[in-house]
Design an enzyme around this catalytic site. Structure first.
Site, short mmCIF file in Angstrom:
data_model
loop_
_atom_site.label_atom_id
_atom_site.label_comp_id
_atom_site.label_asym_id
_atom_site.label_seq_id
_atom_site.Cartn_x
_atom_site.Cartn_y
_atom_site.Cartn_z
N ASN A 105 0.82 -1.21 0.00
CA ASN A 105 0.00 0.00 0.00
C ASN A 105 0.86 1.26 0.00
O ASN A 105 2.00 1.25 0.47
CB ASN A 105 -0.94 0.00 1.20
CG ASN A 105 -1.89 -1.18 1.18
OD1 ASN A 105 -2.13 -1.77 0.13
ND2 ASN A 105 -2.42 -1.54 2.33
N VAL A 106 0.28 2.35 -0.47
CA VAL A 106 1.00 3.63 -0.54
C VAL A 106 0.32 4.68 0.32
O VAL A 106 0.56 5.87 0.16
CB VAL A 106 1.10 4.12 -2.01
CG1 VAL A 106 1.98 3.18 -2.83
CG2 VAL A 106 -0.28 4.27 -2.65
N ASP A 107 -0.52 4.24 1.27
CA ASP A 107 -1.32 5.18 2.05
C ASP A 107 -0.73 5.56 3.40
O ASP A 107 -1.25 6.44 4.09
CB ASP A 107 -2.75 4.63 2.25
CG ASP A 107 -2.76 3.20 2.82
OD1 ASP A 107 -1.91 2.89 3.68
OD2 ASP A 107 -3.64 2.42 2.41
N HIS A 122 6.00 -0.08 -2.56
CA HIS A 122 5.62 0.81 -3.66
C HIS A 122 5.69 2.28 -3.30
O HIS A 122 5.19 3.13 -4.04
CB HIS A 122 4.22 0.44 -4.16
CG HIS A 122 4.13 -0.97 -4.64
ND1 HIS A 122 2.96 -1.72 -4.58
CD2 HIS A 122 5.06 -1.78 -5.20
CE1 HIS A 122 3.20 -2.92 -5.06
NE2 HIS A 122 4.45 -2.98 -5.44
N CYS A 133 16.39 17.13 -9.12
CA CYS A 133 17.40 17.24 -8.06
C CYS A 133 17.27 16.16 -6.99
O CYS A 133 18.13 16.03 -6.13
CB CYS A 133 17.32 18.62 -7.40
SG CYS A 133 15.79 18.94 -6.48
N CYS A 181 9.22 21.59 -9.39
CA CYS A 181 10.03 21.66 -8.17
C CYS A 181 10.37 23.11 -7.84
O CYS A 181 10.87 23.86 -8.69
CB CYS A 181 11.31 20.85 -8.35
SG CYS A 181 12.44 20.91 -6.94
N CYS A 184 14.47 23.47 -8.11
CA CYS A 184 15.25 23.40 -9.35
C CYS A 184 14.40 23.48 -10.61
O CYS A 184 14.96 23.52 -11.72
CB CYS A 184 16.08 22.12 -9.38
SG CYS A 184 15.14 20.62 -9.74
N SER A 222 -4.65 -9.02 0.31
CA SER A 222 -4.02 -8.94 -1.01
C SER A 222 -4.47 -10.10 -1.87
O SER A 222 -4.47 -11.25 -1.43
CB SER A 222 -2.50 -8.96 -0.88
OG SER A 222 -1.89 -8.95 -2.17
#
Length: 284
Positions: A105-107, A122, A133, A181, A184, A222
């Site tokens: 998960n990316v939470d 992930h 950069c 960004c 940069c 999953s």
């Protein structure tokens, strides 16, 4: 829970009480926090293919489309809070029962519940990386900048996906301004692994090491459809580590599982935590 599930939970309770458990979690663990699953019972068929790294970096229109949709999706992901499943995992860890936590998960909800040293295969949507950069910045900072750059953006998401992307009519994207960004001027990207990218080798190596030192690999929520997660089940089987899976619906790990529990995680995990006395041993 029916009698069969009760008996399965009791068996898993015995394994958990022995310690040395590595948790591998997927999107199904976060559905009770309001984040849809990819393929499970709470998931919905998405019209848009997931963003690929090649499209994001090579197509300005695709990048604008992604950031407009993700800007809306963050309102759901960013406000999500840990559920009883995340809290159960954190309590098991504090009680010394876990050898490690790996998540697809990316939470960031494992950490929000108190878990430590989580291997985020992930990445995490709460971070933004600059492809120029390499600077890492909080997603909240980017959201402030995107809101300021798009004062007239009033689109409403039709549906939110587990990766924070949303379903949105193409006409709603007109005029959306992407910011770069602040340091940069380079391209900004969520600090997550897109399709077309590979999971960093050090994360994979660390996860394999955790599995190698485990007594039990416990898969939570999953379907193991993609090899990114299923490879750890295959490695566990190869190394003689028993595999337990708690998931709603079909999972490609079932042929390898020593124990398969098809039941809601929001029911099983709190009961399992109570069975192992974790709730009574630790402060509430």
């Amino acid at each position: 829970m029916d009698l069969e599930v009760v008996e399965q939970v009791a068996r898993l309770d015995d394994w958990l009480a022995e310690g040395g458990v590595v948790v591998l979690s997927g999107a199904g663990l976060s559905t009770d926090s309001g984040i849809p699953d990819y393929r499970g019972p709470s998931g919905s068929a998405r019209r848009n293919a997931p963003m690929t790294y090649q499209a994001f970096t090579g197509d300005p229109l695709a990048r604008r489309r992604y950031w407009a949709r993700s800007h809306l999706g963050w309102r759901t992901i960013g406000l999500a809070r840990p559920n009883e499943g995340h809290r159960a995992v954190a309590r098991w860890q504090r009680a010394g029962l876990l050898h490690g936590v790996i998540t697809q998960n990316v939470d960031g909800l494992h950490q929000a519940a108190g878990a430590r040293d989580v291997v985020e295969l992930h990445g995490n949507l709460a971070r933004v990386t600059c492809l120029g950069c390499g600077a890492l910045t909080p997603r909240a900072d980017l959201e402030t900048r995107l809101t300021a750059a798009n004062p007239a953006f009033t689109a409403v998401a039709a549906a939110v996906n587990a990766d924070g992307d949303v379903e949105l009519a193409e006409a709603e994207l007109d005029g959306f301004t992407v910011v770069d960004c602040a340091a940069c001027g380079g391209l900004l990207k969520p600090d997550v692994v897109y399709f077309g990218e590979t999971v960093p080798a050090d994360r994979v190596s660390r996860a394999f090491d955790l599995v190698a030192g485990a007594r039990t690999l416990l898969v939570l929520g999953s379907s193991l459809t993609v090899m990114s997660g299923r490879r750890f089940v295959l490695r566990a089987v190869k190394q003689g580590v028993r595999v337990a899976i708690v998931n709603r619906g079909v999972t490609r790990g079932e042929p390898y599982a020593d124990l398969m529990i098809d039941a809601p995680l929001g029911v099983v995990l709190p009961n399992l935590a109570a069975e192992t006395d974790v709730y009574r041993l630790l402060p509430q």
